[in-house]
Scaffold this motif. Structure first.
Motif, short mmCIF file in Angstrom:
data_model
loop_
_atom_site.label_atom_id
_atom_site.label_comp_id
_atom_site.label_asym_id
_atom_site.label_seq_id
_atom_site.Cartn_x
_atom_site.Cartn_y
_atom_site.Cartn_z
N GLY A 339 15.06 -8.46 6.79
CA GLY A 339 14.29 -7.22 6.61
C GLY A 339 14.22 -6.31 7.81
N ASP A 340 15.15 -6.42 8.77
CA ASP A 340 15.03 -5.64 10.00
C ASP A 340 15.04 -4.13 9.76
OD1 ASP A 340 17.81 -6.42 9.36
OD2 ASP A 340 18.34 -5.15 11.06
N LEU A 341 15.62 -3.68 8.65
CA LEU A 341 15.68 -2.24 8.37
C LEU A 341 14.65 -1.81 7.31
CD1 LEU A 341 19.52 -1.48 8.44
CD2 LEU A 341 17.80 -0.91 10.15
N LEU A 342 13.60 -2.59 7.12
CA LEU A 342 12.56 -2.19 6.17
C LEU A 342 11.83 -0.93 6.61
CD1 LEU A 342 11.08 -5.60 4.99
CD2 LEU A 342 12.23 -3.89 3.58
N TRP A 343 11.88 -0.60 7.91
CA TRP A 343 11.28 0.66 8.34
C TRP A 343 12.07 1.86 7.80
CZ3 TRP A 343 14.41 3.74 11.37
CH2 TRP A 343 15.48 3.11 12.02
N VAL A 344 13.32 1.61 7.35
CA VAL A 344 14.07 2.64 6.63
C VAL A 344 13.82 2.49 5.13
CG1 VAL A 344 16.33 3.70 6.23
CG2 VAL A 344 15.85 2.54 8.41
N TYR A 345 13.99 1.28 4.62
CA TYR A 345 13.81 1.00 3.19
C TYR A 345 12.43 1.45 2.72
CZ TYR A 345 13.87 -1.93 -1.10
OH TYR A 345 13.82 -2.40 -2.39
N GLU A 346 11.38 1.01 3.39
CA GLU A 346 10.02 1.34 2.97
C GLU A 346 9.43 2.54 3.74
OE1 GLU A 346 8.74 0.31 0.41
OE2 GLU A 346 9.40 -1.73 -0.03
N GLY A 347 9.70 2.63 5.04
CA GLY A 347 9.12 3.72 5.82
C GLY A 347 9.62 5.08 5.38
N LEU A 348 10.93 5.22 5.22
CA LEU A 348 11.47 6.49 4.74
C LEU A 348 11.02 6.77 3.32
CD1 LEU A 348 13.29 8.96 4.98
CD2 LEU A 348 15.26 7.51 4.41
N THR A 349 10.95 5.74 2.48
CA THR A 349 10.47 5.94 1.11
C THR A 349 9.02 6.38 1.10
OG1 THR A 349 12.03 4.31 0.22
CG2 THR A 349 10.08 4.79 -1.11
N GLU A 350 8.19 5.82 2.00
CA GLU A 350 6.79 6.24 2.07
C GLU A 350 6.70 7.73 2.39
OE1 GLU A 350 2.62 4.82 2.04
OE2 GLU A 350 4.53 4.15 1.21
N TYR A 351 7.52 8.17 3.35
CA TYR A 351 7.49 9.59 3.73
C TYR A 351 8.02 10.48 2.61
CZ TYR A 351 8.43 13.92 6.25
OH TYR A 351 8.47 15.24 6.64
N LEU A 352 9.20 10.15 2.08
CA LEU A 352 9.77 10.99 1.02
C LEU A 352 8.92 10.96 -0.24
CD1 LEU A 352 13.56 10.08 1.38
CD2 LEU A 352 12.38 12.12 2.25
N GLY A 353 8.34 9.79 -0.55
CA GLY A 353 7.47 9.71 -1.72
C GLY A 353 6.27 10.63 -1.59
N ASP A 354 5.67 10.67 -0.40
CA ASP A 354 4.52 11.56 -0.19
C ASP A 354 4.95 13.03 -0.18
OD1 ASP A 354 2.85 9.42 -0.15
OD2 ASP A 354 2.47 9.45 2.01
N VAL A 355 6.13 13.31 0.38
CA VAL A 355 6.65 14.68 0.33
C VAL A 355 6.81 15.14 -1.11
CG1 VAL A 355 8.71 16.08 0.75
CG2 VAL A 355 7.78 14.67 2.59
N LEU A 356 7.40 14.28 -1.96
CA LEU A 356 7.59 14.65 -3.36
C LEU A 356 6.26 14.68 -4.12
CD1 LEU A 356 10.86 12.72 -4.32
CD2 LEU A 356 10.56 15.17 -3.90
N ASP A 392 9.63 -5.63 14.46
CA ASP A 392 9.22 -7.01 14.19
C ASP A 392 8.33 -7.09 12.96
OD1 ASP A 392 9.25 -9.84 15.10
OD2 ASP A 392 7.09 -9.53 15.18
N THR A 393 7.57 -6.04 12.66
CA THR A 393 6.80 -6.07 11.41
C THR A 393 7.74 -6.12 10.21
OG1 THR A 393 6.65 -3.66 11.08
CG2 THR A 393 4.97 -4.69 12.48
N ALA A 394 8.95 -5.53 10.37
CA ALA A 394 9.94 -5.56 9.30
C ALA A 394 10.63 -6.92 9.23
CB ALA A 394 10.96 -4.44 9.49
N VAL A 395 11.05 -7.43 10.38
CA VAL A 395 11.72 -8.73 10.41
C VAL A 395 10.79 -9.81 9.86
CG1 VAL A 395 12.64 -10.52 11.94
CG2 VAL A 395 13.23 -8.11 12.32
N ALA A 396 9.50 -9.72 10.19
CA ALA A 396 8.52 -10.74 9.80
C ALA A 396 7.84 -10.44 8.48
CB ALA A 396 7.46 -10.88 10.90
N ALA A 397 8.36 -9.51 7.70
CA ALA A 397 7.70 -9.10 6.46
C ALA A 397 7.39 -10.28 5.56
CB ALA A 397 8.57 -8.08 5.71
N GLN A 398 8.33 -11.23 5.46
CA GLN A 398 8.16 -12.35 4.52
C GLN A 398 6.95 -13.21 4.85
OE1 GLN A 398 11.11 -15.71 5.19
NE2 GLN A 398 12.17 -14.04 6.21
N ILE A 399 6.46 -13.19 6.11
CA ILE A 399 5.27 -13.96 6.45
C ILE A 399 4.04 -13.09 6.60
CG2 ILE A 399 6.58 -15.81 7.54
CD1 ILE A 399 5.86 -14.64 10.25
N LEU A 400 4.22 -11.76 6.58
CA LEU A 400 3.09 -10.86 6.78
C LEU A 400 2.47 -10.38 5.47
CD1 LEU A 400 4.30 -8.68 9.80
CD2 LEU A 400 2.55 -10.46 9.81
#
Length: 474
Positions: A339-356, A392-400
């Motif tokens: 999950g190291d790129l979850l800041w793109v997968y979820e972070g970008l989606t959070e921003y674009l979702g709110d924009v839309l 690290d919040t992305a890498v550790a997503a499965q335990i967080l």
């Protein structure tokens, strides 16, 4: 949806349209009986082609969108294996792997080419749990197919074929991204069949059903077609205000303007309105599983708090399902996800979702700015950022995801959603500054997520370097 009259012809057409690599074996028949869904139990029957010898079957462990090994294996019950055609004396012994709880071992006798498999799934988890939690009430049910399948270990999910069917409680209606084709052959009276699909497509095509059900077409001028499918605990909760339907239709149009592409054959917002199911959203290429409180559509203040849910999951059709981090584009549901790129997968989606959400008038511009201000204030007062970085919040997503809310400021949580949104706000601002206002993040989205123009559902993986290259190209 109008059912095709000729089941054999429809099956032939569907099989012919599948990639050649996916036609090697006959489909696994899967029949799911939802008539006891109000009692929180699903009944599943599978008929699986097999070969004599040792056989290991697995239950999906890593569920797309959960970012964690969350497959609810504990709720699979009543499991039996029988030689097809021998219901009385053909039962086979099986044993669970003593290390991998999701793997089941058995031996197929000589001459046996097919097994009948039966099991139940207990939909009994708390509404407060994650996406494997409560999904039924007395009047509705959401069926995530990953809860009711087994498949051969080591298989590629895009190459294992399933022929699914479902039986609903009397009078219930349904919606799904799957294609209905009529009843399955044989003696399964009352079952509705769907066109054969890969396991990958099946898991990404949940089915929503309910006693009180309403389907509303959105943005009829847009191609392909989009639908708002509502299931509720009572008919009064289905009264979607006309201004809400207009805003969701505008969401469809605004998404097209942003991404310059669509990567689905049709799209269904599958919305359950109940206080007896878990409240969250889960993305899929051609639909989204959106679970809200029973009064969300008819209470303006309640909807204001949930207005970003549908846009967020809709954005995932492009960012997460079509373009997907390479570490999350695994060949099956047993391979661990990275999950190291979850800041793109979820972070970008959070921003674009709110924009839309704002561009479609589900929020006002001021409400969007206030939401960003709240997020920024929360991050300012999160001391855990002094020792755990965003990646690290992305890498550790499965335990967080399942971590306690106590001391969350110091531990940090899966706040790659929130800090990720602020990061992508900064990226958007930087692009506008560097281009003198001629470019924005919209240009990156059109290039990065519109790759190839309109396409059927598919996965195009990316790496960190691909993201950097895409941004520099803008």
């Amino acid at each position: 949806m109008k059912l095709r009259e000729s089941l054999p012809l429809a099956l032939a057409v569907c099989l012919a349209s599948l990639p050649a690599r996916a036609q090697a074996a006959a489909p696994i028949a899967l029949a799911v009986d939802l008539t006891d869904a109000p009692r929180k139990i699903f009944h599943a029957e599978m008929t699986m082609p097999v070969k004599p010898g040792p056989l290991t079957l697995v239950y999906p462990k890593w569920i797309p969108g959960d970012h964690a090994p969350s497959g609810p294996i504990r709720d699979l019950t009543g499991l039996t294996f029988r030689i097809a055609g021998r219901p009385q004396d053909g039962e086979l012994a099986w044993r669970r792997d003593d290390v991998d709880m999701f793997a089941l071992h058995l031996d197929v006798p000589p001459g046996v080419t097919s097994l009948d498999i039966h099991f139940d799934f207990l939909a009994t988890d708390s509404p407060a749990s994650g996406s494997d939690s409560a999904s039924t009430s007395a009047s509705l049910a959401m069926l995530p197919w990953n809860e009711v399948v087994l498949y051969p270990a080591g298989s590629n999910a895009s190459q294992v074929l399933f022929s699914p069917s479902v039986k609903l409680p009397q009078g219930w209606r349904f919606a799904t991204a799957l294609t209905p084709i009529g009843g399955p052959k044989g003696d399964r009276s009352g079952y509705l069949g769907f066109a054969p699909v890969s396991l990958e497509t099946l898991v990404d095509s949940p089915l929503l059903a309910g006693r009180y059900f309403l389907e509303i077409p959105l943005a009829p001028q847009a191609t392909p077609r989009h639908y708002l499918d509502l299931a509720a605990d009572g008919p009064e909760d289905l009264r979607a205000p006309p201004e809400l339907v207009r805003a969701l239709s505008n969401l469809v149009l605004q998404s097209g303007a942003l991404f310059h592409s669509r990567h689905y054959n049709s799209y269904h917002f599958l919305v359950s309105l109940s206080n007896h199911v878990a409240h969250f959203g889960l993305e899929h290429p051609q639909s989204s599983d959106d679970r809200m409180g029973e009064r969300t559509l008819i209470d303006p203040e309640e909807f204001l708090l949930q207005a970003g849910l549908l846009p967020h999951e809709f954005v995932h059709s492009w960012n997460g399902k079509y373009r997907r981090p390479a570490g999350l584009a695994t060949p099956n549901y047993q391979t661990p996800m990275k999950g190291d790129l979850l800041w793109v997968y979820e972070g970008l989606t959070e921003y674009l979702g709110d924009v839309l959400t704002a561009r479609s008038n589900l929020w006002s511009a001021e409400e969007f700015r206030e939401a960003l201000a709240v997020t920024a204030a929360e991050m300012d007062f999160r001391p855990g950022r002094t020792w755990r970085d965003l990646e690290d919040t992305a890498v550790a997503a499965q335990i967080l995801y399942d971590a306690s809310g106590q001391w969350e400021n110091w531990r940090r949580s899966t706040d790659f959603y929130d800090e990720g949104e602020l990061l992508w706000l900064e990226v958007d601002t930087r692009i506008r500054q560097l281009s003198g206002g001629r470019k924005s993040l919209d240009d990156f989205c059109a290039r990065f997520h519109g790759l190839g123009g309109n396409t059927p559902p598919e996965v195009v993986p990316y790496t960190f370097d691909d993201v950097v290259s895409g941004l520099n190209a803008v």
